[in-house]
Design a protein around this motif. Structure first.
Motif, PDB file in Angstrom:
ATOM      1  N   PRO A   1     -33.035 -11.135  29.786  1.00 39.15           N
ATOM      2  CA  PRO A   1     -32.107 -11.858  28.905  1.00 39.15           C
ATOM      3  C   PRO A   1     -31.841 -11.127  27.596  1.00 39.15           C
ATOM      4  CG  PRO A   1     -33.731 -13.352  29.844  1.00 39.15           C
ATOM      5  CD  PRO A   1     -34.179 -11.977  30.195  1.00 39.15           C
ATOM      6  N   HIS A   2     -32.847 -10.432  27.040  1.00 37.26           N
ATOM      7  CA  HIS A   2     -32.646  -9.655  25.812  1.00 37.26           C
ATOM      8  C   HIS A   2     -31.587  -8.578  26.031  1.00 37.26           C
ATOM      9  CE1 HIS A   2     -35.294 -11.014  22.678  1.00 37.26           C
ATOM     10  NE2 HIS A   2     -36.313 -11.100  23.513  1.00 37.26           N
ATOM     11  N   ILE A   3     -31.743  -7.823  27.098  1.00 36.93           N
ATOM     12  CA  ILE A   3     -30.827  -6.705  27.365  1.00 36.93           C
ATOM     13  C   ILE A   3     -29.416  -7.220  27.596  1.00 36.93           C
ATOM     14  CG2 ILE A   3     -30.295  -4.834  28.983  1.00 36.93           C
ATOM     15  CD1 ILE A   3     -33.309  -4.511  29.396  1.00 36.93           C
ATOM     16  N   ILE A   4     -29.279  -8.281  28.386  1.00 34.83           N
ATOM     17  CA  ILE A   4     -27.955  -8.827  28.676  1.00 34.83           C
ATOM     18  C   ILE A   4     -27.338  -9.433  27.420  1.00 34.83           C
ATOM     19  CG2 ILE A   4     -26.670 -10.468  30.081  1.00 34.83           C
ATOM     20  CD1 ILE A   4     -27.803  -8.029  31.562  1.00 34.83           C
ATOM     21  N   ARG A   5     -28.155 -10.049  26.567  1.00 35.03           N
ATOM     22  CA  ARG A   5     -27.637 -10.611  25.323  1.00 35.03           C
ATOM     23  C   ARG A   5     -27.064  -9.522  24.422  1.00 35.03           C
ATOM     24  NH1 ARG A   5     -31.810 -12.934  24.092  1.00 35.03           N
ATOM     25  NH2 ARG A   5     -31.413 -14.984  24.994  1.00 35.03           N
ATOM     26  N   MET A   6     -27.694  -8.340  24.403  1.00 31.80           N
ATOM     27  CA  MET A   6     -27.167  -7.217  23.634  1.00 31.80           C
ATOM     28  C   MET A   6     -25.809  -6.765  24.155  1.00 31.80           C
ATOM     29  SD  MET A   6     -30.571  -4.859  23.245  1.00 31.80           S
ATOM     30  CE  MET A   6     -32.104  -5.515  22.579  1.00 31.80           C
TER      31      MET A   6
ATOM     32  N   GLN B   1     -32.898   0.279  24.638  1.00 29.29           N
ATOM     33  CA  GLN B   1     -31.773  -0.613  24.370  1.00 29.29           C
ATOM     34  C   GLN B   1     -31.876  -1.226  22.971  1.00 29.29           C
ATOM     35  OE1 GLN B   1     -28.998  -1.508  25.691  1.00 29.29           O
ATOM     36  NE2 GLN B   1     -29.021  -0.753  27.777  1.00 29.29           N
ATOM     37  N   LEU B   2     -33.086  -1.611  22.575  1.00 28.85           N
ATOM     38  CA  LEU B   2     -33.279  -2.218  21.262  1.00 28.85           C
ATOM     39  C   LEU B   2     -32.963  -1.212  20.153  1.00 28.85           C
ATOM     40  CD1 LEU B   2     -34.232  -4.777  19.797  1.00 28.85           C
ATOM     41  CD2 LEU B   2     -36.551  -3.828  19.848  1.00 28.85           C
ATOM     42  N   LYS B   3     -33.401   0.032  20.337  1.00 29.12           N
ATOM     43  CA  LYS B   3     -33.137   1.064  19.344  1.00 29.12           C
ATOM     44  C   LYS B   3     -31.647   1.348  19.251  1.00 29.12           C
ATOM     45  CE  LYS B   3     -34.672   4.246  16.484  1.00 29.12           C
ATOM     46  NZ  LYS B   3     -35.415   3.905  15.246  1.00 29.12           N
ATOM     47  N   ARG B   4     -30.983   1.444  20.398  1.00 29.25           N
ATOM     48  CA  ARG B   4     -29.545   1.706  20.408  1.00 29.25           C
ATOM     49  C   ARG B   4     -28.769   0.563  19.769  1.00 29.25           C
ATOM     50  NH1 ARG B   4     -25.855   2.400  25.779  1.00 29.25           N
ATOM     51  NH2 ARG B   4     -26.001   0.163  25.680  1.00 29.25           N
ATOM     52  N   TYR B   5     -29.197  -0.660  20.044  1.00 30.09           N
ATOM     53  CA  TYR B   5     -28.529  -1.834  19.461  1.00 30.09           C
ATOM     54  C   TYR B   5     -28.715  -1.865  17.950  1.00 30.09           C
ATOM     55  CZ  TYR B   5     -27.533  -6.771  18.575  1.00 30.09           C
ATOM     56  OH  TYR B   5     -27.029  -7.948  18.106  1.00 30.09           O
ATOM     57  N   ALA B   6     -29.937  -1.532  17.475  1.00 28.02           N
ATOM     58  CA  ALA B   6     -30.192  -1.531  16.038  1.00 28.02           C
ATOM     59  C   ALA B   6     -29.365  -0.457  15.337  1.00 28.02           C
ATOM     60  CB  ALA B   6     -31.691  -1.308  15.780  1.00 28.02           C
ATOM     61  N   LEU B   7     -29.258   0.726  15.959  1.00 28.76           N
ATOM     62  CA  LEU B   7     -28.448   1.791  15.362  1.00 28.76           C
ATOM     63  C   LEU B   7     -26.971   1.406  15.333  1.00 28.76           C
ATOM     64  CD1 LEU B   7     -30.128   4.934  16.945  1.00 28.76           C
ATOM     65  CD2 LEU B   7     -30.282   4.172  14.560  1.00 28.76           C
ATOM     66  N   GLY B   8     -26.505   0.742  16.403  1.00 23.70           N
ATOM     67  CA  GLY B   8     -25.118   0.324  16.437  1.00 23.70           C
ATOM     68  C   GLY B   8     -24.803  -0.708  15.361  1.00 23.70           C
TER      69      GLY B   8
END
Length: 327
Positions: free
Chosen positions: A258-263, A317-324
């Motif tokens: 769910p975390h990945i899909i929510r991103m 994914q979390l790192k990429r989302y934070a950078l974005g």
């Protein structure tokens, strides 16, 4: 998902072409596709396909219920096991293995039935503990889940301590999670709970979106907070209990997917819930495929694969989302 199912059925010690998989499925379902080799037919239809479909159903149930728990409890660490369902189901399975109760009239279904019953008892216990003064709050619900999980976990440890070496091995193998040696009837156990549960939570997806504003705000906007929360909890927990009862405890799926899909899709549960279920199905199908092939002829517990594959991917994914977000 369909491509993943067919590809996973093709992978194994016996090399089966991708097209032969569809011929076998077409022959059994619609009577088309022409004749196939009996050995290939048996491997695909009786051994691999039930296992792969069960992995997909279990993955969908865990990921879908994980999305519900995270949205309902507004807790990023929430997963299908936060309310003690895993500990309850594990205790039920351990009791069935240790005592043999119900084997005489339930046969091989004794372990799944006990796991389902004790998992459901864990939910009832949590709901009763969390109801203070006629109301149920999110923080008390999480605390009640921790208490119930600790109690059932202690009872499970006691049963393991009293079991013999052979029984301990069976209990530990079940607790590590697996869909090996499963049949069509095992998939049929999960199927009605998955589709029924997903239908309920999707119909309540709009009220679930309003829970992000807070329970008081949701109530002002016309949401029946108590009834909606109870229905969501029951649907998500029954999906989890049904999945755990036939596969054992498989961690990480309900937390990470769910975390990945929510991103990728955003927080709207009308989209998040069905896509999380599909992604969970695909993820567990490939995790099970790796579990049975990476050390062939030995087989790894599927929970090892979900943690080893899911952890780094989630961190990326979390790192990429934070950078974005920072850009």
């Amino acid at each position: 998902m369909l491509v993943s199912l067919a590809a996973a059925v093709s992978v194994g010690s016996a090399d089966i072409r991708f097209t032969d998989v569809w011929r076998v499925v077409g022959f059994h379902l619609m009577g088309v596709g022409g004749s196939v080799d009996p050995a290939t037919d048996a491997i695909v239809w009786q051994l691999r396909l039930p296992r792969v479909l069960l992995a997909a159903l279990v993955g969908a149930a865990l990921a879908g219920s994980g999305a519900v728990f995270q949205g309902l409890l507004k807790n990023p660490l929430a997963d299908p096991y936060i309310l003690g369902v895993s500990s309850g189901a594990g205790l039920g399975a351990a009791i069935a293995i240790f005592t043999g109760w119900g084997v005489a009239w339930l046969g091989e279904w004794a372990v799944p039935v006990w796991a389902f019953l004790l998992g459901s008892c864990a939910l009832v216990s949590v709901l009763q503990l969390a109801r203070l003064g006629g109301a149920m709050r999110t923080d008390t619900l999480i605390l009640a889940g921790v208490v119930v999980q600790a109690f059932f976990g202690a009872m499970l440890t006691y049963v393991i301590a009293m079991a013999s070496a052979v029984e301990i091995q069976r209990i530990q193998y079940w607790l590590m999670g697996s869909v090996a040696l499963r049949e069509w009837k095992d998939a049929l156990v999960v199927l009605p709970f998955l589709f029924g549960g997903m239908a309920v939570v999707w119909l309540l997806s709009k009220p679930l979106n309003l829970f992000a504003l807070g329970e008081r705000s949701a109530a002002h906007l016309g949401v029946s907070v108590e009834r909606t929360r109870l229905l969501l909890l029951l649907a998500a927990t029954l999906m989890t209990a049904a999945a755990v009862s036939v596969s054992g405890t498989i961690g990480f799926v309900g937390l990470i997917i769910p975390h990945i899909i929510r991103m990728m899709t955003g927080p709207d549960h009308r989209v998040l819930l069905p896509i999380s279920a599909l992604a969970g199905a695909v993820f567990l199908v490939w995790a099970d495929t790796l579990a049975r092939t990476v050390m062939d002829p030995r087989e790894l517990p599927i929970g090892v694969i979900t943690a080893m594959v899911g952890g780094p991917f989630f961190a990326w994914q979390l790192k990429r989302y934070a950078l974005g977000r920072r850009d």
